[in-house]
Design a protein around this motif. Structure first.
Motif, PDB file in Angstrom:
ATOM      1  N   MET A   4      82.954   6.039  88.542  1.00 48.42           N
ATOM      2  CA  MET A   4      83.314   6.130  87.125  1.00 48.42           C
ATOM      3  C   MET A   4      84.536   7.027  86.943  1.00 48.42           C
ATOM      4  SD  MET A   4      79.466   6.394  85.588  1.00 48.42           S
ATOM      5  CE  MET A   4      79.804   6.270  83.838  1.00 48.42           C
ATOM      6  N   LEU A   5      84.549   8.156  87.635  1.00 49.70           N
ATOM      7  CA  LEU A   5      85.685   9.072  87.529  1.00 49.70           C
ATOM      8  C   LEU A   5      86.958   8.423  88.070  1.00 49.70           C
ATOM      9  CD1 LEU A   5      83.905  12.377  88.602  1.00 49.70           C
ATOM     10  CD2 LEU A   5      84.699  11.776  86.299  1.00 49.70           C
ATOM     11  N   SER A   6      86.844   7.723  89.188  1.00 52.42           N
ATOM     12  CA  SER A   6      88.012   7.049  89.762  1.00 52.42           C
ATOM     13  C   SER A   6      88.540   5.961  88.837  1.00 52.42           C
ATOM     14  CB  SER A   6      87.655   6.436  91.116  1.00 52.42           C
ATOM     15  OG  SER A   6      87.372   7.444  92.044  1.00 52.42           O
ATOM     16  N   PHE A  23      81.960   2.053  80.021  1.00 56.37           N
ATOM     17  CA  PHE A  23      80.907   2.104  81.018  1.00 56.37           C
ATOM     18  C   PHE A  23      79.538   2.056  80.349  1.00 56.37           C
ATOM     19  CE2 PHE A  23      84.410   4.058  83.295  1.00 56.37           C
ATOM     20  CZ  PHE A  23      84.351   3.378  84.494  1.00 56.37           C
ATOM     21  N   VAL A  24      78.740   1.087  80.785  1.00 57.87           N
ATOM     22  CA  VAL A  24      77.354   0.970  80.354  1.00 57.87           C
ATOM     23  C   VAL A  24      76.517   1.305  81.577  1.00 57.87           C
ATOM     24  CG1 VAL A  24      75.557  -0.546  79.458  1.00 57.87           C
ATOM     25  CG2 VAL A  24      77.936  -0.869  78.742  1.00 57.87           C
ATOM     26  N   ALA A  25      75.697   2.316  81.486  1.00 59.14           N
ATOM     27  CA  ALA A  25      74.895   2.748  82.626  1.00 59.14           C
ATOM     28  C   ALA A  25      73.416   2.499  82.384  1.00 59.14           C
ATOM     29  CB  ALA A  25      75.114   4.229  82.893  1.00 59.14           C
ATOM     30  N   MET A  26      72.754   2.049  83.430  1.00 62.19           N
ATOM     31  CA  MET A  26      71.290   1.986  83.407  1.00 62.19           C
ATOM     32  C   MET A  26      70.800   3.354  83.860  1.00 62.19           C
ATOM     33  SD  MET A  26      70.514  -1.715  85.245  1.00 62.19           S
ATOM     34  CE  MET A  26      69.209  -0.974  86.152  1.00 62.19           C
ATOM     35  N   VAL A  72      78.514  -7.259  79.363  1.00 64.43           N
ATOM     36  CA  VAL A  72      79.490  -6.621  80.236  1.00 64.43           C
ATOM     37  C   VAL A  72      80.340  -7.677  80.944  1.00 64.43           C
ATOM     38  CG1 VAL A  72      77.976  -4.626  80.577  1.00 64.43           C
ATOM     39  CG2 VAL A  72      77.989  -6.467  82.274  1.00 64.43           C
ATOM     40  N   ASP A  73      81.504  -7.264  81.406  1.00 67.42           N
ATOM     41  CA  ASP A  73      82.391  -8.141  82.163  1.00 67.42           C
ATOM     42  C   ASP A  73      82.152  -8.030  83.666  1.00 67.42           C
ATOM     43  OD1 ASP A  73      83.944  -9.147  79.927  1.00 67.42           O
ATOM     44  OD2 ASP A  73      84.781  -7.126  79.795  1.00 67.42           O
ATOM     45  N   ALA A  74      81.688  -6.854  84.097  1.00 64.84           N
ATOM     46  CA  ALA A  74      81.509  -6.606  85.527  1.00 64.84           C
ATOM     47  C   ALA A  74      80.357  -5.630  85.737  1.00 64.84           C
ATOM     48  CB  ALA A  74      82.790  -6.037  86.118  1.00 64.84           C
ATOM     49  N   VAL A  75      79.800  -5.700  86.947  1.00 63.14           N
ATOM     50  CA  VAL A  75      78.713  -4.803  87.342  1.00 63.14           C
ATOM     51  C   VAL A  75      79.100  -4.138  88.651  1.00 63.14           C
ATOM     52  CG1 VAL A  75      76.321  -4.701  88.180  1.00 63.14           C
ATOM     53  CG2 VAL A  75      76.894  -6.115  86.204  1.00 63.14           C
ATOM     54  N   TRP A  76      78.969  -2.835  88.710  1.00 60.07           N
ATOM     55  CA  TRP A  76      79.127  -2.117  89.965  1.00 60.07           C
ATOM     56  C   TRP A  76      77.755  -1.554  90.308  1.00 60.07           C
ATOM     57  CZ3 TRP A  76      78.824   3.048  91.712  1.00 60.07           C
ATOM     58  CH2 TRP A  76      79.290   3.233  93.021  1.00 60.07           C
TER      59      TRP A  76
END
Length: 98
Positions: A4-6, A23-26, A72-76
């Motif tokens: 997230m920081l990067s 950022f959406v976090a679980m 969301v558009d992407a998941v990391w």
């Protein structure tokens, strides 16, 4: 947290706005209670079941459901957990999520 920081740094350097990405976090109840850093860095937080990883961070169906509901558009998925299951990228791709 490091990702997230990067990505915030990337967004600032390339897009001129560190908040250009959302950022959406679980987060499990334990993460919320601990005020985990990734929770503080997120723009939105979705509480997920606590307990074993199979209840949350390794639960492919849950991750896909949250991704769809949050549009969301992407998941990391991070390292380990659900990132080790090919069903995650396959399921996300079927829903046009990177």
């Amino acid at each position: 947290t490091k990702a997230m920081l990067s990505l915030r740094e990337f967004a600032f350097d390339v897009l001129g706005d560190a908040k250009a990405l959302t950022f959406v976090a679980m987060a499990s109840g334990q993460d919320l209670d601990a005020n985990a850093e990734f929770v503080r860095l997120a723009d939105r937080v979705v509480e997920v079941p606590s307990g074993s990883n199979k209840n949350n961070y390794a639960n492919v169906e849950l991750i896909i459901d949250v991704a769809e509901r949050e549009a969301v558009d992407a998941v990391w998925p991070g390292w380990g957990h659900a990132s080790e299951y090919p069903e995650l990228p396959d399921g996300l791709a079927k829903r046009n999520i990177t």
